[in-house]
Design an enzyme around this catalytic site. Sequence first.
Site, PDB file in Angstrom:
ATOM      1  N   GLY A 274       0.787  -1.239   0.000  1.00 46.27           N
ATOM      2  CA  GLY A 274       0.000   0.000   0.000  1.00 46.27           C
ATOM      3  C   GLY A 274       0.805   1.266   0.000  1.00 46.27           C
TER       4      GLY A 274
ATOM      5  N   GLY B  41       3.593   1.790  -2.055  1.00 46.91           N
ATOM      6  CA  GLY B  41       4.283   2.022  -3.326  1.00 46.91           C
ATOM      7  C   GLY B  41       5.693   1.468  -3.372  1.00 46.91           C
TER       8      GLY B  41
ATOM      9  CB  SER C 153       6.164  -2.991  -6.194  1.00 51.33           C
ATOM     10  OG  SER C 153       4.954  -2.347  -6.510  1.00 51.33           O
ATOM     11  CB  ALA C 154       5.638   2.063  -7.902  1.00 47.48           C
TER      12      ALA C 154
ATOM     13  CG  ASP D  67       0.946   2.241  -7.243  1.00 50.03           C
ATOM     14  OD1 ASP D  67      -0.024   3.004  -7.156  1.00 50.03           O
ATOM     15  OD2 ASP D  67       1.000   1.132  -6.673  1.00 50.03           O
TER      16      ASP D  67
END
Length: 315
Positions: free
Chosen positions: A99, A101, A103-104, A146
Amino acid sequence: MTGEGVGFGKAILFNEHFVVYGVPAIVSAIGKYTVAKIEETNKSGWKLNDNRKATPNYKEDKIEQQKDSINRILKKMDIDLSKNGLEITLEGNLYCASGIGASAASCVAIARALSDHFDLNLPDEEINEIAYQGEKGYHGTPSGIDNTASTFGGLIWFEKGDTPVMEKISVPVPVEIVMGNTGKVANTSAAVTGVRKRKEENPEKYKEIFDRAENIAYLAKNAFINEDYKELGKLMNENHKLLQQIEVSSRELDFLVKLSRDQGAIGAKLTGGGLGGNIIALTPGRDLQDDVANAIEKEGFQTLKTVIGALREGV
Ligand code: MEV
């Protein structure tokens, strides 16, 4: 030669999930970021040192998605590692959780570090496109919200599309928020697939919910422009209700949302993919921010205190 790059964490303020279907959404970068460093090695292929701090099981759960994501980034950038290889190191002050971000932020950081390493001097628009490909490794059909927040920073109005709409929303003074981490790692891909299935099964019910979500985005944009935080909080609460109706909330998320509101937050909702991960509470002023964060921590959950609406977070 080495390369280095940064990607910001993010908090979606309005319309996660709805955004996947083209409904406008509002997102803010947060003042925490992931840093990627690249070094050349004389072995083919790539190797990763993931030194980011993370919620227990986060890194383990996402390892296969992460591999896929890095391969997609390398492919999009046409980088051939059959002779010399690369060592990628991830670090920075963004605590990995669902939630927020993470990964982005890592995709953007890696794309920037590769651009730096190979002296490509890629503009943000291209970094964003590369990171979008990387995001596909984590959640098959990302809307792109994201990676956009993670690349450009600031407060952003976003609409998915062949050419996504991205507008900066400027607010005169950044406003305090608290994020509360349920400690549960969630699979965004599964959450998105679940919504798709239920939407197909209940088209009428979902149409009503989606129409209201769209309406909320426009009202929220105005509330930001007018600095009407009371209205903004109300709309966040309503947005959370819609997210409950599409079944992406959870017991822990609802608990933290209620706790934040009881403690005086003027609005609170889940943020990101849901089913675990984080909530976001709107807490203008340092005192209110401290009160809400302390209450959440007293219950044994981790918090992050930051602001939204800074021109370019963390810079
Ligand atoms: C995840 O941070 C946000 C979602 O809306 C998925 C997406 O937009 O790709 C759930």
